[in-house]
Design an enzyme around this catalytic site. Structure first.
Site, PDB file in Angstrom:
ATOM      1  N   LYS A  68       0.832  -1.204   0.000  1.00  0.00           N
ATOM      2  CA  LYS A  68       0.000   0.000   0.000  1.00  0.00           C
ATOM      3  C   LYS A  68       0.867   1.254   0.000  1.00  0.00           C
ATOM      4  CE  LYS A  68      -3.706   2.112   2.819  1.00  0.00           C
ATOM      5  NZ  LYS A  68      -4.495   1.953   4.064  1.00  0.00           N
ATOM      6  N   SER A 143      -9.243   1.880   3.074  1.00  0.00           N
ATOM      7  CA  SER A 143      -8.361   2.563   2.151  1.00  0.00           C
ATOM      8  C   SER A 143      -7.296   1.674   1.506  1.00  0.00           C
ATOM      9  CB  SER A 143      -7.672   3.717   2.883  1.00  0.00           C
ATOM     10  OG  SER A 143      -6.863   3.235   3.951  1.00  0.00           O
ATOM     11  N   SER A 167      -9.443  -0.128   7.474  1.00  0.00           N
ATOM     12  CA  SER A 167      -8.920  -0.021   6.111  1.00  0.00           C
ATOM     13  C   SER A 167      -8.254  -1.267   5.546  1.00  0.00           C
ATOM     14  CB  SER A 167      -7.940   1.158   6.025  1.00  0.00           C
ATOM     15  OG  SER A 167      -8.627   2.370   6.154  1.00  0.00           O
TER      16      SER A 167
END
Length: 428
Positions: A68, A143, A167
């Site tokens: 990420k 996210s 997330s």
């Protein structure tokens, strides 16, 4: 098996075959790079791909990792999805990334996220919106949406995400993969986290692979094979959309059939979501960047955060933590072995329908993941089948710092009919 079986192999299978010299580790990296070339122009999971990754394969490696873009990877972009850091290149690896490399894992690249990781979808102004591998136009969640989409689409072996208010678990549920939020600080972070809620964890297609990556990221020795004694589980699912509640009740029935006891418990997420709104606004205001470079939504929330007083923050944090402890931590400490909930209160929706961050519909979406974050306990999202062709997940919650016990229990549920990873259609 259709398509390239190598790209769908588990970390366990890759390691076994490489050790027996029945698999060239470079073939795994090659298969994932090829899959990225074939499919990611439509999914947009990655914002950067290391095209020289194949040359970095250790003789004992082959497991590929997508990271990420909220974690630094030396020599790769480190944008956090914001124009403020459009051109930033990381100078060193985050600790879990460095640990993955030391174990021979290959870092394939960086995955997409919303600006400042502040949304339950994965859109920003720098890169194309990440699509759900199950259906174009549907959100992958956020996210860590890019990481979950990459794992679900077979573009990597495993992925690394981050979870403050859900997330990792949100996109894991939306994309039909496994997502573990460890106890905060079990995996080191170079960031200063003003919320003290942040956790970094693995996203994978199986609980086994999540366990392997968690062990690497946390620098702990993986524990295996706990005895399958009957457990007492507290279940909360009221207030969820019908399909999400149904998945949770199916999980409860399967666990009962396996000899475990399940009791319904109270769940009041409202004080937690209200408190989180204040805490998250303060965290966005603390980013060391010019507010004018943020998107309009982030600008507004960050400006509101800068107007907060210290006592506003402390009262909000106290209110949310107290409610989370009553719902999650105390029941786990005094009565239950694990808790069971739907991962999400709503099904994955169209990208343009993703509710605004910290709004009312957002609160319903995160009603089961957010109290767990404030209780600072580990939790995992497990795929629980499909509804109208889209994934649904259930959340298992464990006791503080008992990730391996939670993984053992999650693996039991994963193996039951109707649970576990399925490949999205059209990706072979």
């Amino acid at each position: 098996m259709t398509g390239d079986p190598v790209r769908w192999m588990s970390a366990e299978e890759i390691g076994r075959r490489v050790r027996l010299e029945k698999l060239d580790p470079q073939s795994v990296v090659s298969a994932h790079l090829d899959a990225i070339d074939r499919f990611d122009s439509g999914i947009h999971a990655f914002i950067y791909v290391d095209r020289k990754a194949q040359a970095r394969v250790a003789t004992y490696g082959g497991v590929t990792v997508a990271v990420k873009d909220s974690l630094p990877v030396a020599g790769m972009p480190y944008t956090y999805g914001t124009p403020s850091w459009r051109d930033r290149i990381a100078e060193q690896d985050a600790v879990p990334v460095a640990r993955a490399r030391s174990w021979g894992m290959v870092i394939l690249g960086k995955t997409n996220l919303p600006e400042l990781a502040a949304a339950i979808g994965t859109t920003n102004t720098l890169f194309p919106a990440t699509q759900n591998p199950w259906r174009d136009g549907i959100t992958p969640g956020g996210s860590s949406g890019g990481s979950a989409a990459a794992a679900a689409a077979g573009l990597c072996t495993v992925a690394i995400g981050g979870d403050t208010g859900g997330s990792i678990r949100i996109p894991a549920s939306c994309c039909g993969v496994v997502g573990l939020r460890p106890t905060p600080d079990r995996v080191p972070s170079e960031e200063v986290d003003v919320t003290v809620l942040q956790s970094r964890g693995p996203i994978a297609r199986t609980v086994h692979d999540a366990r392997v990556l968690f062990a690497v990221m946390s620098g702990t020795e993986p524990e295996w094979g706990a005895e399958h004694n009957p457990k007492l589980i507290g279940m909360a699912c009221s207030g969820a959309e019908a399909a999400c509640e149904s998945a949770c009740r199916r999980a409860a029935a399967a666990l009962r059939d396996a000899g475990h006891k399940v009791e319904e418990i109270a769940w009041d997420p409202d004080p937690v979501t209200q408190g989180y709104g204040t805490v998250r606004r303060a965290s966005m205001a603390s980013f060391p960047a010019d507010l004018s470079t943020f998107g309009p939504g982030i600008q507004k929330l960050a400006a509101e955060g800068r107007d907060l007083k210290a006592m506003d923050y402390f009262h909000a944090f106290e209110q949310a933590t107290d409610a989370a402890n009553r719902a999650v931590a105390v029941p786990l400490q005094t009565r239950y072995d694990f808790l069971l909930t739907p991962t999400l209160g709503l099904l994955p929706m169209a990208i343009e329908s993703v509710p605004p961050f910290l709004g009312d519909e957002w609160a319903r979406y995160v009603q089961f993941v957010l109290p767990v974050s404030f209780a600072r306990t580990p939790a995992i999202s497990i795929p629980a089948g499909l509804h109208d062709g889209l994934p649904v997940g259930v959340q298992l919650v464990g006791r503080f710092a008992e990730e391996y016990e939670l993984l053992d229990f999650a693996e039991q549920l994963e193996k039951m009919p109707g649970f576990g990873f399925q490949r999205p259609p059209g990706l072979d």
